[in-house]
Design a protein around this motif. Structure first.
Motif, PDB file in Angstrom:
ATOM      1  N   LEU A 161     -16.862  19.617  98.277  1.00 35.53           N
ATOM      2  CA  LEU A 161     -16.246  19.902  96.980  1.00 35.53           C
ATOM      3  C   LEU A 161     -14.858  19.294  96.886  1.00 35.53           C
ATOM      4  CD1 LEU A 161     -16.537  21.479  94.293  1.00 35.53           C
ATOM      5  CD2 LEU A 161     -15.415  23.392  95.450  1.00 35.53           C
ATOM      6  N   LYS A 195     -19.615  18.209  90.363  1.00 37.81           N
ATOM      7  CA  LYS A 195     -19.326  19.228  91.374  1.00 37.81           C
ATOM      8  C   LYS A 195     -20.195  20.479  91.212  1.00 37.81           C
ATOM      9  CE  LYS A 195     -14.584  17.710  91.896  1.00 37.81           C
ATOM     10  NZ  LYS A 195     -13.173  18.103  91.899  1.00 37.81           N
ATOM     11  N   LEU A 232     -20.961  23.639  93.834  1.00 39.35           N
ATOM     12  CA  LEU A 232     -20.529  24.998  93.516  1.00 39.35           C
ATOM     13  C   LEU A 232     -21.696  25.979  93.617  1.00 39.35           C
ATOM     14  CD1 LEU A 232     -18.137  24.286  90.528  1.00 39.35           C
ATOM     15  CD2 LEU A 232     -17.507  25.045  92.823  1.00 39.35           C
ATOM     16  N   ILE A 252     -22.267  26.605  97.271  1.00 38.87           N
ATOM     17  CA  ILE A 252     -21.247  27.517  97.784  1.00 38.87           C
ATOM     18  C   ILE A 252     -21.601  28.955  97.414  1.00 38.87           C
ATOM     19  CG2 ILE A 252     -18.831  28.233  97.498  1.00 38.87           C
ATOM     20  CD1 ILE A 252     -18.133  25.235  97.378  1.00 38.87           C
TER      21      ILE A 252
END
Length: 77
Positions: A33, A43, A47, A50
């Protein structure tokens, strides 16, 4: 895939290995990222990764419902 079967069977070693692997994936996603240059839309997949890794680590490591499941599965042996 096989590791998840052992996690489902409440094996302690499988839970620890899964937490370690999800942590390494989370670390790689955070590094990715930071290193991605460009628009925000590029991105979004990182995300999401994550978020998924964070939720998996929380569930396997800190969730009271998983701990109760783990105790239930191991008590029935």
């Amino acid at each position: 895939m096989v590791l998840l079967i052992f996690v489902f069977q409440a094996k302690q070693w499988a839970r620890i290995i899964a937490i370690v692997l999800f942590s390494l994936a989370l670390l790689g996603a955070v590094i990715g990222l930071v290193s991605i240059n460009g628009q925000f839309v590029n991105k979004i997949p990182v995300l999401v990764m994550i978020f998924v890794c964070t939720m998996a680590i929380h569930h396997l490591g800190f969730s009271s419902s998983y701990k109760a499941y783990f105790q239930y599965k191991n008590a029935s042996k």
